[in-house]
Motif scaffolding. Structure first.
Motif, short mmCIF file in Angstrom:
data_model
loop_
_atom_site.label_atom_id
_atom_site.label_comp_id
_atom_site.label_asym_id
_atom_site.label_seq_id
_atom_site.Cartn_x
_atom_site.Cartn_y
_atom_site.Cartn_z
N MET A 13 35.18 19.11 10.42
CA MET A 13 33.74 19.22 10.36
C MET A 13 33.13 17.83 10.44
N LYS A 14 32.25 17.61 11.39
CA LYS A 14 31.61 16.32 11.57
C LYS A 14 30.30 16.30 10.78
N LYS A 15 30.15 15.28 9.90
CA LYS A 15 29.02 15.19 8.99
C LYS A 15 28.18 13.96 9.28
N CYS A 16 26.90 14.04 8.89
CA CYS A 16 26.04 12.85 8.91
C CYS A 16 24.96 12.98 7.85
N ILE A 17 24.45 11.84 7.45
CA ILE A 17 23.33 11.75 6.53
C ILE A 17 22.17 11.16 7.32
N ILE A 18 21.00 11.80 7.22
CA ILE A 18 19.79 11.32 7.89
C ILE A 18 18.70 11.22 6.83
N ILE A 19 18.15 10.03 6.70
CA ILE A 19 17.16 9.80 5.65
C ILE A 19 15.88 9.17 6.19
N TYR A 20 14.84 9.30 5.40
CA TYR A 20 13.66 8.47 5.50
C TYR A 20 13.48 7.88 4.11
N SER A 21 13.30 6.56 4.04
CA SER A 21 13.11 5.90 2.75
C SER A 21 12.04 4.83 2.89
N LYS A 22 11.00 4.94 2.10
CA LYS A 22 9.91 3.95 2.14
C LYS A 22 10.20 2.78 1.21
N THR A 23 10.62 3.06 -0.02
CA THR A 23 10.81 2.00 -1.01
C THR A 23 12.27 1.57 -1.19
N GLY A 24 13.19 2.37 -0.66
CA GLY A 24 14.60 2.06 -0.81
C GLY A 24 15.31 2.94 -1.82
N ASN A 25 14.58 3.70 -2.62
CA ASN A 25 15.21 4.58 -3.61
C ASN A 25 16.03 5.67 -2.94
N THR A 26 15.46 6.34 -1.97
CA THR A 26 16.19 7.40 -1.26
C THR A 26 17.40 6.81 -0.55
N ARG A 27 17.23 5.66 0.05
CA ARG A 27 18.34 4.98 0.74
C ARG A 27 19.47 4.65 -0.23
N SER A 28 19.14 4.19 -1.44
CA SER A 28 20.18 3.82 -2.40
C SER A 28 21.01 5.03 -2.81
N VAL A 29 20.37 6.19 -2.99
CA VAL A 29 21.10 7.41 -3.34
C VAL A 29 21.95 7.84 -2.15
N ALA A 30 21.39 7.78 -0.96
CA ALA A 30 22.14 8.17 0.25
C ALA A 30 23.34 7.27 0.46
N ASN A 31 23.19 5.98 0.19
CA ASN A 31 24.33 5.06 0.32
C ASN A 31 25.45 5.43 -0.65
N ARG A 32 25.09 5.80 -1.86
CA ARG A 32 26.11 6.22 -2.84
C ARG A 32 26.80 7.50 -2.40
N LEU A 33 26.03 8.44 -1.85
CA LEU A 33 26.63 9.67 -1.34
C LEU A 33 27.56 9.36 -0.18
N ASN A 34 27.16 8.45 0.67
CA ASN A 34 27.97 8.11 1.84
C ASN A 34 29.26 7.38 1.47
N GLU A 35 29.29 6.72 0.33
CA GLU A 35 30.54 6.10 -0.13
C GLU A 35 31.62 7.17 -0.32
N VAL A 36 31.21 8.38 -0.67
CA VAL A 36 32.14 9.48 -0.89
C VAL A 36 32.37 10.28 0.40
N LEU A 37 31.29 10.58 1.13
CA LEU A 37 31.41 11.39 2.33
C LEU A 37 32.00 10.61 3.51
N SER A 38 31.76 9.31 3.55
CA SER A 38 32.22 8.46 4.66
C SER A 38 31.88 9.07 6.01
N CYS A 39 30.61 9.28 6.24
CA CYS A 39 30.17 9.91 7.48
C CYS A 39 29.15 9.01 8.19
#
Length: 147
Positions: free
Chosen positions: A1-27
């Motif tokens: 299964m091919k995965k990806c994370i797609i975000i919009y982040s204005k202040t960086g908070n959403t990006r920081s959570v997505a980065n942590r998730l991506n450390e585990v998903l590696s997608c």
């Protein structure tokens, strides 16, 4: 299964959570960008539009703006093609003390757009940036989305 994370982040908070998730998903990881990050602009012009065609599992993430889905992510999600046979996880970030102050509404807006495009929403998470439970909520989300 091919995965990806797609975000919009204005202040960086959403990006920081997505980065942590991506450390585990590696997608693959993409950001939606617009000519302006001003949340009051209704007619958003996107400058970076990630394509989803090659992916089976998508994670979309956005902040809450004005008790609703940000205009940038709303514009992006609405321009997506058919999402049949795609599994989708969603998360949002916000500063409001309660999820009913925009978080729940934003997740419902995202879910409705995805389902109208025939996508299957699996998990949704609201991350309250001002909550004492923020770290445990993020950890629980990462564990759940990884399964």
């Amino acid at each position: 299964m091919k995965k990806c994370i797609i975000i919009y982040s204005k202040t960086g908070n959403t990006r920081s959570v997505a980065n942590r998730l991506n450390e585990v998903l590696s997608c693959d990881f993409f950001e939606v960008k617009a000519t302006s990050d001003n949340p009051s602009i209704q007619n958003v012009e996107l400058t970076e539009v990630p394509q989803v065609g090659d992916y089976d599992h998508l994670v979309f993430a956005s902040p809450v703006h004005g008790f609703s889905l940000s205009h940038v992510m709303n514009t992006y999600l609405n321009q997506l093609p058919d999402l049949s046979e795609k599994t989708v996880d969603l998360f949002i970030t916000h500063h409001f003390p309660f999820a009913w102050m925009g978080g729940n509404r934003t997740l419902k807006q995202m879910k409705k757009i995805i389902e109208n495009k025939n996508g299957t929403v699996r998990y949704t998470t609201s991350v309250n940036w001002s909550s004492k439970k923020r770290e445990s909520d993020i950890s629980n989300m990462i564990h759940t989305y990884h399964s």
